[in-house]
Design an enzyme around this catalytic site. Structure first.
Site, PDB file in Angstrom:
ATOM      1  N   HIS A 631       0.746  -1.008  -0.069  1.00 25.30           N
ATOM      2  CA  HIS A 631       0.063   0.132  -0.255  1.00 25.30           C
ATOM      3  C   HIS A 631       0.890   1.185  -0.485  1.00 25.30           C
ATOM      4  O   HIS A 631       0.543   2.173  -0.433  1.00 25.30           O
ATOM      5  CB  HIS A 631      -1.155   0.366   0.918  1.00 25.30           C
ATOM      6  N   ASP A 686      -0.605  -7.581   1.560  1.00 18.79           N
ATOM      7  CA  ASP A 686       0.137  -6.549   1.559  1.00 18.79           C
ATOM      8  C   ASP A 686       1.135  -6.515   1.401  1.00 18.79           C
ATOM      9  O   ASP A 686       1.176  -6.170   2.529  1.00 18.79           O
ATOM     10  CB  ASP A 686      -0.878  -5.867   2.846  1.00 18.79           C
ATOM     11  N   SER A 780       3.987   1.797   8.197  1.00 19.92           N
ATOM     12  CA  SER A 780       4.142   0.861   7.704  1.00 19.92           C
ATOM     13  C   SER A 780       4.976   0.463   6.425  1.00 19.92           C
ATOM     14  O   SER A 780       6.086   1.113   6.448  1.00 19.92           O
ATOM     15  CB  SER A 780       2.384   1.375   6.069  1.00 19.92           C
TER      16      SER A 780
END
Length: 830
Positions: A631, A686, A780
């Site tokens: 992402h 992901d 992330s």
């Protein structure tokens, strides 16, 4: 013939029918002979034992003692710093003569004395540092050590006219490793340094940093300051051979100019990150640094500096405010040895005093727990020492006295404490009072988490059945901890209802089987879980729970890869294991925060998007490949995040404000491979792989993390570390220094109940349902680091998504890396 007649007259002839008597007489003769031989053997044995015993008592043991003494009627001369000067040699001769006279008066020492040598002098009036050599019978060794350790005053007899005006006191010495002995002819690696004014003086091991320090050598640095000063010594870089027992390469700092154990400030080996506190103070104007190398391993050594500062006239004092703080000298630096501080605290007369020690580190090697015989804090007649969590001490009046003592040896960070006044009838207005006296917010009472160190906030509670489990001991624990394989209640009641009947085994699916079917080489559970973790490793049918060797065979051992034991017949479980190790042990005690140390997470990568700075994290898995979250590379109208030329990867980075610091590597990306099944709505699959244009160079701060096998298990309740430069609070700003947080794997069933219709098998929940610790925006793509066998670290997951940051009942969700092991191998060959 006459002698024969005499002989015959003494012979007794027996009747013919007395044959038994004849035989009996013969046996008695042999018995007597045998007894005689046995007696001779026993006599020889006793004599041998006596000879051995006395020879053993005569075995001579060479003993070297290092010590110091004080010459009370001499003033220190600058010439005494030069061991070749006439003044030094003359005073040294007097000292050795005085020592000889002293030893001759001690029966256990005098007959066995060999020689002494003076190694240095320092102020006070004059302190002489020396070593003495003895050849002592082995059975007198301990008695001689006691005699040497006893402080003495040398009383000079009339015959010592040359020493009649020579007054010596405080003569004491201790056994020393012969390797640490300074010989006058061994000066190839000896250095004498003197601080000048306020200048900082630097010194290093020979050859630093371009070549390793000498092998099998002894080096020493004599550090001095002016009279009335103390020294501050800092190791700015430290990397010697790892600590591995008695023959380690060892750096020792002494609060003395003689290497006597009772004056040891610190012993160091191995490697330390640059940010670790390696600053030490003396109690006088001298320090001795020694390096003893016992190996031929190649390490750069250390880079150190020292300077002088005025000696404290005293510490402690009177504190008269209603509240305030106080700490050990030089906190958060290490306190000096051999000091005493006393604080007299008084608050308004109608109040009591409460002390809260926010940080407390008075750790010293070889001190029996609870004895507090060396460094300690004394309050109300009770001593405190060691390493302690926050704790509170209260008084029954408006006054309290705190005394801090540091002996001559090892020092630590010390303490930071605050004091305040309080009403004894209501010690924590509007708050809950722990049994220790600490105050916590009322909402933390009975929330399932022990906020008081004595657990008093979680006792006598009424648990909320909607989200709490009532333990048999009446503690309340989160429901998601029930049946997670961890004894959270302390009495195991949260796990009792989860077990199969006695004599049976519980499969991962919940099925119960007879215990005899566990580890029998057959998949009785149907999911292989009964053969997954067995004491004896054997070849079993391959399932999703078993490790597959390169030869296609599967073993029943859980998580066998890179655990230091060869379990596959082809050794493939121990191949490609140059990963998951860090040069620096996790030894830092970060004061007041969660900052990481340099090199603590050497696989952590910072990804900078052009013009935006740090955006996402990643992890290094090989010299040319990184793992991150897919992402992070989804295009937006204003920016093409999928373009590898838009990104820069920083390896070995700790502080975002120091991108060009030593050890930091800057790399461009060659390509970005997001998983083809990635769903940017559900965040399923992901994961992304990033290839570097040029290979990374491994170093102390740049290392790869290990990838888990497809069958690798990270069980519920396991502690795992999340790291990143993301926001430190929801809606906040990113961190400059790499942050770390310890969280726990959450049971998948519990997590699915908290996040219905949102989890897939490729996701895992990690965190705390109470909130407080979590990944956040900017983290992330970063790794979940799990410490496995032999301290090796595997990447359990990739930071993916979550509802808010660190909220209650909203754990973080991570990409489960073991699900993608085959895909990573196909794409990268790693």
């Amino acid at each position: 013939m006459q002698s024969m007649k005499g002989f015959e007259e003494g012979v007794e002839f027996l009747p013919v029918n007395s044959t038994k008597q004849v035989e009996k007489r013969g046996r008695r003769r042999w018995v007597l002979l045998a007894a005689l031989l046995l007696g001779l053997l026993l006599l020889a044995l006793v004599v041998g034992l006596l000879v051995w015993h006395f020879q053993r008592r005569d075995v001579q043991v060479q003993k070297i003692f290092n010590g110091y003494l004080r010459i009370t009627n001499e003033n220190f001369l600058d010439a005494y710093e030069n061991s070749s000067s006439p003044e030094f040699l003359n005073l040294a001769r007097k000292v050795t003569e005085a020592l000889k006279l002293l030893y001759m008066e001690v029966p256990v020492l005098g007959p066995y004395y060999r020689k002494s040598a003076v190694t240095a002098f320092s102020e006070g009036s004059v302190i002489a540092y020396y070593w003495s050599e003895f050849s002592i019978p082995q059975h007198l060794e301990e008695e001689a050590e006691r005699a040497m350790a006893k402080k003495r005053v040398i009383t000079l007899p009339p015959r010592g006219r040359a020493l009649s005006n020579f007054m010596v006191t405080s003569v004491v010495a201790f056994p020393t490793d012969a390797r640490a002995l300074q010989r006058t002819q061994d000066n190839s690696c000896s250095f004498a340094l003197h601080a000048r004014g306020k200048e900082v003086t630097r010194f290093t091991t020979p050859g630093f940093p371009d070549s390793p320090y000498p092998a099998r050598a002894r080096c020493q640095w004599t550090l001095r300051g002016d009279a009335g000063s103390v020294l501050s010594l800092t190791f700015r870089s430290f990397d010697v051979a790892p600590c591995d027992g008695q023959n380690s390469d060892l750096v020792t700092v002494y609060n003395s100019l003689s290497p006597v154990e009772p004056h040891t400030v610190v012993r160091l080996c191995g490697a330390y990150p640059p940010s670790y506190n390696l600053t030490f103070l003396s109690s006088q104007n001298v320090l001795l640094v020694t390096l003893i190398t016992s190996t031929e391993r190649r390490h750069p050594g250390f880079d150190a500096s020292f300077f002088q500062l005025p000696k404290m006239s005293g510490c402690g004092g009177s504190l008269r405010e209603a509240q305030g703080t106080f700490s050990t000298p030089y906190y958060p630096g290490r306190y000096p040895p051999n000091i005493n501080c006393t604080w007299h605290i008084q608050v308004p007369n109608n109040q009591n005093v409460k002390l809260r020690f926010k940080y407390f580190y008075l750790q010293e090697p070889n001190v029996v727990l609870g004895t507090c015989s060396k460094d300690y804090v004394e309050i109300n007649g009770e001593r405190y020492c060691g390493e302690r969590p926050q704790f509170v001490v209260t008084s029954k009046s408006s006054k309290i006295t705190v005394h801090f003592h540091s002996d001559h040896s090892y020092t630590d960070t010390g303490f930071l404490a605050e004091y305040l006044s309080y009403d004894s009838k209501d010690p924590c207005p509007g708050m809950f009072t722990c049994g220790t006296g600490r105050c916590i917010r009322r909402e933390l009472r009975c929330d399932g988490w022990a906020d008081c160190t004595d657990h008093s906030d979680e006792r006598n509670c009424s648990c909320n059945p909607s989200h709490q489990f009532t333990c048999k001991n009446q503690l309340c624990k989160p429901l998601f901890w029930v049946c997670d394989g961890v004894n959270d209640c302390g009495d195991n009641s949260d796990e009792l209802a989860c077990k199969c009947p006695e004599g049976t085994f519980k499969c991962t699916s919940g099925k119960c089987l007879p215990e005899k079917q566990k580890c029998d080489g057959k998949d009785d559970c149907g999911d292989g879980s009964d053969e997954a973790s067995c004491d004896t490793v054997s070849i079993v049918t391959c399932t999703s729970h078993t490790f597959r060797c390169q030869n296609g065979l599967c073993v029943n051992k859980g998580n066998p890869e890179c655990d230091g034991e060869t379990d596959c017949s082809d050794g493939s479980d121990e191949k490609n294991c140059d990963c998951g190790l860090r040069s620096y042990s996790k030894r830092a005690r970060v004061v007041g925060g969660t900052d990481s140390e340099s090199g603590e997470w050497p696989w952590q990568v910072s990804l900078h998007a052009r013009g935006q700075g740090h955006v996402c994290g990643a992890s290094l898995i090989s010299p040319t490949w990184l793992v991150s979250a897919a992402h992070c590379f989804v295009d937006e109208n204003s920016f093409k995040y999928s373009d590898p030329t838009k990104w820069t990867a920083f390896l070995g980075l700790l502080d975002q404000g120091q991108l060009t610091a030593t050890g930091v590597q800057k790399h461009e990306l060659k390509r970005i491979i997001s998983h083809p099944s990635f769903n940017d709505f559900t965040f399923d699959y992901d994961i992304a792989l990033l290839e570097l244009k040029k290979p990374a160079e491994y170093s102390a701060v740049v290392q790869p993390i290990c990838l888990p096998d497809a069958a690798h298990v990270f069980p519920p309740g396991k502690a795992i570390w999340v790291t990143g430069w993301g926001h430190t609070e929801e809606g906040g700003t990113g961190a400059l220094v790499l942050q770390k947080g310890e969280i726990r794997v959450i049971n998948q069933t519990t997590c699915e109940a908290l996040l219905p219709q949102q989890l897939t098998p490729r996701m895992m929940c990690v965190g705390f349902l109470s909130g407080g610790v979590d990944a956040c925006q900017g983290d992330s793509g970063g790794p979940l680091s799990s410490v496995e066998a032999n301290g090796r670290i595997f990447q359990a997951g990739v930071v993916s998504w979550g509802e808010g940051c660190a909220q209650k009942n909203k754990p973080g969700v991570y990409t489960r890396l073991s699900m993608f092991r085959t895909w990573i191998k196909d794409q990268t060959g790693v």
